[in-house]
Design a protein around this motif. Sequence first.
Motif, short mmCIF file in Angstrom:
data_model
loop_
_atom_site.label_atom_id
_atom_site.label_comp_id
_atom_site.label_asym_id
_atom_site.label_seq_id
_atom_site.Cartn_x
_atom_site.Cartn_y
_atom_site.Cartn_z
N ILE A 425 -1.46 -6.11 -0.55
CA ILE A 425 -2.78 -6.34 -1.13
C ILE A 425 -3.54 -5.03 -1.30
CG2 ILE A 425 -4.16 -6.68 0.96
CD1 ILE A 425 -4.19 -8.83 -2.25
N ARG A 426 -3.26 -4.02 -0.48
CA ARG A 426 -3.90 -2.72 -0.65
C ARG A 426 -3.48 -2.08 -1.97
NH1 ARG A 426 -3.39 1.06 4.54
NH2 ARG A 426 -4.81 2.35 3.26
N THR A 427 -2.23 -2.36 -2.37
CA THR A 427 -1.77 -1.85 -3.67
C THR A 427 -2.63 -2.40 -4.80
OG1 THR A 427 0.49 -1.67 -2.85
CG2 THR A 427 0.21 -1.77 -5.25
N TRP A 428 -2.92 -3.72 -4.72
CA TRP A 428 -3.69 -4.34 -5.80
C TRP A 428 -5.18 -4.04 -5.66
CZ3 TRP A 428 -0.37 -4.88 -9.22
CH2 TRP A 428 0.93 -5.28 -8.90
N THR A 429 -5.61 -3.73 -4.45
CA THR A 429 -6.99 -3.25 -4.29
C THR A 429 -7.17 -1.91 -4.99
OG1 THR A 429 -7.17 -4.38 -2.15
CG2 THR A 429 -8.75 -2.62 -2.60
N TYR A 430 -6.17 -1.04 -4.84
CA TYR A 430 -6.21 0.25 -5.53
C TYR A 430 -6.22 0.05 -7.03
CZ TYR A 430 -4.81 4.97 -6.94
OH TYR A 430 -4.75 6.21 -7.54
N VAL A 431 -5.36 -0.85 -7.54
CA VAL A 431 -5.30 -1.11 -8.98
C VAL A 431 -6.65 -1.60 -9.49
CG1 VAL A 431 -4.27 -2.62 -10.73
CG2 VAL A 431 -2.83 -1.52 -9.00
N SER A 432 -7.28 -2.49 -8.73
CA SER A 432 -8.56 -3.05 -9.20
C SER A 432 -9.67 -2.01 -9.22
CB SER A 432 -8.97 -4.23 -8.32
OG SER A 432 -9.26 -3.79 -7.00
N ASN A 433 -9.51 -0.92 -8.43
CA ASN A 433 -10.54 0.12 -8.39
C ASN A 433 -10.28 1.26 -9.36
OD1 ASN A 433 -12.70 -0.24 -6.08
ND2 ASN A 433 -10.77 -1.05 -5.27
N ARG A 434 -9.18 1.21 -10.12
CA ARG A 434 -8.92 2.26 -11.10
C ARG A 434 -9.71 1.95 -12.37
NH1 ARG A 434 -7.86 6.63 -9.33
NH2 ARG A 434 -6.90 7.29 -11.30
N PRO A 435 -10.50 2.89 -12.85
CA PRO A 435 -11.33 2.63 -14.05
C PRO A 435 -10.48 2.37 -15.28
CG PRO A 435 -11.42 4.95 -13.43
CD PRO A 435 -10.69 4.25 -12.33
N GLY A 436 -10.80 1.26 -15.96
CA GLY A 436 -10.14 0.93 -17.21
C GLY A 436 -8.81 0.23 -17.05
N TRP A 437 -8.38 -0.10 -15.85
CA TRP A 437 -7.07 -0.74 -15.68
C TRP A 437 -7.13 -2.26 -15.80
CZ3 TRP A 437 -2.96 1.53 -11.89
CH2 TRP A 437 -2.70 2.86 -12.22
#
Length: 1007
Positions: A425-437
Amino acid sequence: MILSGRGVTAVLGPTNTGKTHYAIERMVAHETGIIGLPLRLLAREVYTRLVEKVGQHNVALVTGEEKITPHMARFSVCTVEAMPRETRAAFVAIDEVQLAGDLERGHIFTDRVLHLRGRDETLLLGAATMKPILEQLLPGIHVIERPRLSQLFYSGSKKITRLPQRTAIVAFSADEVYAIAELIRRQRGGAAVVLGALSPRTRNAQVALYQEGDVEYLVATDAIGMGLNLDVDHVAFAQDRKFDGYQFRNLNPAELAQIAGRAGRHLRDGTFGVTGRVDPFDDELVKRIETHQFDPVKVLQWRTTRFDYSSLQSLRQSLDAPPPIGGLTRALPAVDQQALEHLSRYPDVRDLATTPERVEKLWEACALPDYRRITPAQHADLISTLYADLVKRGTVNEDFLADQVRRADRTDGEIDTLSARIAQIRTWTYVSNRPGWLADPTHWQEKTREIEDRLSDALHERLTKRFVDRRTSVLMKRLRENAMLEAEISVNGDVFVEGHHVGQLAGFRFTLASGTEGPDAKAVQAAAQKALALEFEARAARLHASGNADLALGSDGTVRWLGDPVARLAASDHVMRPRVILLADEQLTGNARDHVAARVERFVNHHIATVLKPLDDLSRAEDLQGLAKGLAFQLVESLGVLFRRDVADDVKALDQDARASMRKHGIRFGAYHIFMPALLKPAPAELITLLWALKNDGLDKPGYGDLIPVLAAGRTSVVTDPAFERAFYKLAGFRFLGKRAVRIDILERLADLIRPLLQWKPGTPRPEGAYDGRRFMATTAMLSILGATPDDMEEILKGLGYRADAVKAEEVAAFLAAQAPAEAAAETPAEAGAEASDEHDADASETESEAPAEKPEAPATETAEAPAAEAPAETEAAAATEGEPAEVKPVLLWRPGSRHDNQRQGGQRQGDRQGQGERRGGERHRNQPAGERGERREGGRGGRPDQAKGRDGKPQGGNRPDRGERNERGGKPQQAKFEARPPRKEKPIDPDSPFAKLAALKEQMKK
């Protein structure tokens, strides 16, 4: 371009020098500021401290997985990776700059040190080993060296279980950390666990568990060495080797000092040492750690920041650029560069990365951290999927994202399972915090944060449940506060101190719960004893006033009150009066103890007197005199059963009055035993064996625990086990006879069946099983009452002293056929029956009439295996009809042998012949007094079943075969239903009747 060191201040020194605190104070003195920290966990700690100082709306938190950005926030707290490469903030601080030499993350720290500056002030915080390299790379830098506020001392090696409280134990693998934490939980109550793989929320919760004093030990990796402010007095190294991402290596002195420096905070000194299998540190290493003298950092890890996005090949070549100046070394390929190397080999990725914008987007995707710690190829596959969505769709496919998030949204499972889900879930937390992703990043940031928090809480709960004994932790905390511990006792005996279960009170004994050891055990016990003292007195009063229904005596000799053991029995001088030993702690004293002892003794005596009432009454009998009293004493000492052969002389010497007085106490004079039928019931039999076992140390003897419940279950016979103590068979009312043990009263019924067969006279109607008046055959009735097979019957009769003559079936058939005419010519069946019935003794009739009502155990083949002598001719004919050769077994004819139970009566025999006629000759001596006739009948049971006649016509060497004892009511002995019972003409006189002497006088007058 590398910036100069003008305006840059380096605050260097060992741990516990207040560097981070100094940076916070300097930042809030400026209008704006930004600080970079090595760990998300540490960033959270500094963020909290700033919020307390300037308010939540003025502080932002920015990490790779979390963003808290209030509008117009003045200060930002970041991880070093999340710091911007350029800023307009007035103040910039970078903590733990010595990590610029780290092989994995060093190039990030080096880039921020060389290129990021505050408008007014820049602080670099780190170890003193950075001074030379910083002065080389940043000319004009101002260096401030701060001394440690407390001293650090080496304390040598200690076992894990002997480490002092407030200790941090350091290891470098999850398995080792878990193993140590489990040991600490068992021995010292529990430990908090801190690993780099845990989520920041879980690590914070575990650190709080330690900091708040719920546990006294912390087991951690080197994650605690990076600025975490912990209340640690001692650091113990359980390992001194670690895997640095490339190889296993020993920690260098500076790294050891960074971790050991967690011991002692502010002005309080600390200690460090080794534990487990780590060898003690040598003197030189100890000195370097204590004095903070380490080799300076000579080079920093570096990687270019000028990336060429014109093509994949150009990007890869730009990453291989050499450092521009001395003091820098090109970093080894990091996770992002390794992912790029893998992806550049994928044809579909090469087809997509055709423009500078797409190549830059690919490099941005490669920055995805490998939280899951999987192989580089698997990590590259995930990046490839995300990159394809970003290029083709513009954002990551939310259906794919939703499916991945849903798989991680489960809180079941153990520690490793939850840790894997948190990493995912930390992987997807990082993805959700990337601008424009993502098309809807806010939704997914909240969703993933919620799931990560829930998983982190579940993991913290599992860690606490596995490695922390909450009871002990709370008690330890209360003890440190010098508080009075409150104790209470529940209705079922559970003892609680401060609301936590610490032990169990069973009866009058308190047992500490497992795990209540160590320094807190005495305090816990003292608090519990205060409550137990009052409880013991209350329980003693309740027991003293309780009824017998609340008490019970077990087969192990333990007396229980309401199910709890309060006493045990031990041997004494009198088998019927065992000693009572209280099972109570020392806190039961004075009158309370005396009351408990008196009540238990009263119950035990009452229980024995009730269950063994016939035996107890016999031991107190005052109407018995002389030989009768002596025989009663022997019967009590042997707990209700005597072999008749052992007391033959005493029985012979008893007169009728003495016998009658003994019968009043329930004593039966059987053919083989003197016994009390009332004691053959299950409850008396079980208690008798317990009393014997206490007297003879038999509680642990073979058979006591297994055999007695079987024997006491009302069985008439059982298969014997040679490994069991034979005495238990006798005590339970059984006679050990070869392969089977037979209940005593059933043996007396067997004697009743055998007696008429040995008294039969040729020429009269022949009962089933009779042969020639001297021998007999086993009958179906015998097998039935014994529950035995023909083979068992053979063992039983041999055990009773009978001998077998093997006779051919043809001879038996011929003999029986020759007797048939004589039987038909018999005078009258009634006369024969009357004479036969007159032979029976009174007690023999009692034995049969008082036998248990249940049907005895009988073999399935008893009917088919009737004695072959009854129909040998028919058997041969049947076999011949079937066309098979018939093998006729010989018939066993039984006769009294020299080892018969009743043979050893010696001088009794001559007296037994008085009062009885020579029945084999058909004469009666009617001139004998009735009393003597009764004496003969009584003693006759002690003789052999049969005796040969001498020349004078009298029996040789002894009395007649066992006659049994006549029923006291004057009735004739009952016959088994399988045998003929011819009617009798007159009722025989009861030899024990008060009119017996009068009848004898009348008989003499007639003559």
